[in-house]
Design a protein around this motif. Structure first.
Motif, PDB file in Angstrom:
ATOM      1  N   PRO A  46      48.006  35.304  30.159  1.00 25.07           N
ATOM      2  CA  PRO A  46      46.985  34.658  30.986  1.00 25.07           C
ATOM      3  C   PRO A  46      46.933  35.322  32.367  1.00 25.07           C
ATOM      4  N   LEU A  47      45.738  35.503  32.881  1.00 27.52           N
ATOM      5  CA  LEU A  47      45.570  36.132  34.190  1.00 27.52           C
ATOM      6  C   LEU A  47      44.534  35.357  34.989  1.00 27.52           C
ATOM      7  N   ARG A  48      44.874  35.067  36.224  1.00 26.61           N
ATOM      8  CA  ARG A  48      43.919  34.479  37.157  1.00 26.61           C
ATOM      9  C   ARG A  48      44.107  35.161  38.507  1.00 26.61           C
ATOM     10  N   ASP A  75      41.476  35.778  30.670  1.00 23.30           N
ATOM     11  CA  ASP A  75      41.049  35.728  32.066  1.00 23.30           C
ATOM     12  C   ASP A  75      40.715  34.274  32.374  1.00 23.30           C
ATOM     13  N   ASP A  76      41.561  33.644  33.143  1.00 19.59           N
ATOM     14  CA  ASP A  76      41.449  32.205  33.419  1.00 19.59           C
ATOM     15  C   ASP A  76      40.560  31.965  34.647  1.00 19.59           C
ATOM     16  N   GLN A  83      38.875  40.613  35.573  1.00 18.09           N
ATOM     17  CA  GLN A  83      38.222  40.846  34.289  1.00 18.09           C
ATOM     18  C   GLN A  83      37.671  42.274  34.178  1.00 18.09           C
ATOM     19  N   GLU A  84      37.058  42.748  35.229  1.00 14.92           N
ATOM     20  CA  GLU A  84      36.516  44.107  35.252  1.00 14.92           C
ATOM     21  C   GLU A  84      37.621  45.138  35.039  1.00 14.92           C
ATOM     22  N   LYS A  97      42.455  42.281  23.023  1.00 14.99           N
ATOM     23  CA  LYS A  97      41.271  41.420  23.119  1.00 14.99           C
ATOM     24  C   LYS A  97      41.250  40.805  24.508  1.00 14.99           C
ATOM     25  N   LEU A  98      40.061  40.547  24.992  1.00 11.11           N
ATOM     26  CA  LEU A  98      39.899  39.863  26.273  1.00 11.11           C
ATOM     27  C   LEU A  98      39.110  38.600  26.031  1.00 11.11           C
TER      28      LEU A  98
END
Length: 132
Positions: A46-48, A75-76, A83-84, A97-98
């Protein structure tokens, strides 16, 4: 001095015999992991707002040596370029996968986010969670 040398040799020979006896009579541990070398492992990340860590993350994930991995990046709802950068960098990984995260009820942590994503994208027995 010679007595000390004999004592040392006697001690080391005795230790070697003890180790060999223990090795032959001790019960073997069973393989507790139900994996084979070909089992697929899903790594959920998870990434924010982690744009500063994306490049290093992908670089480190590329170093993993397990032969059958898939990477699922969540992408949280990042408000930066996370995200880019993931789209640009993740092509370096063979199976990635994203996923765009959705709003979750208050109080749920990143583990819950990963599990809810895993249910919809991966039905593997082995899941690995990672954070930046």
């Amino acid at each position: 001095m010679i007595m000390l040398l004999y004592f040392l040799i006697f001690f080391l020979v005795g230790l070697l015999i003890w180790v060999m006896i223990n090795q032959s009579f001790m019960p073997r541990l069973k393989n507790v992991f139900p994996t084979k070398k070909t089992s697929l492992v899903s790594v959920l990340v998870p990434l924010r707002n982690e744009q500063k860590n994306v490049e290093a993350l992908v670089k480190n994930l590329k170093k993993l040596t397990y032969p059958n991995l898939e990477f699922i990046f969540l992408d949280d709802q990042s408000s930066d370029r996370t995200q880019e950068l993931l789209r640009q960098q993740s092509h370096q990984l063979a199976n990635s996968k994203l996923i765009n995260g959705k709003s979750l009820p208050k109080g749920l942590g990143w583990q819950s986010v990963c599990l809810s994503s895993a249910k919809s994208t991966s039905i593997r027995r082995i899941l690995a969670f990672s954070r930046c």
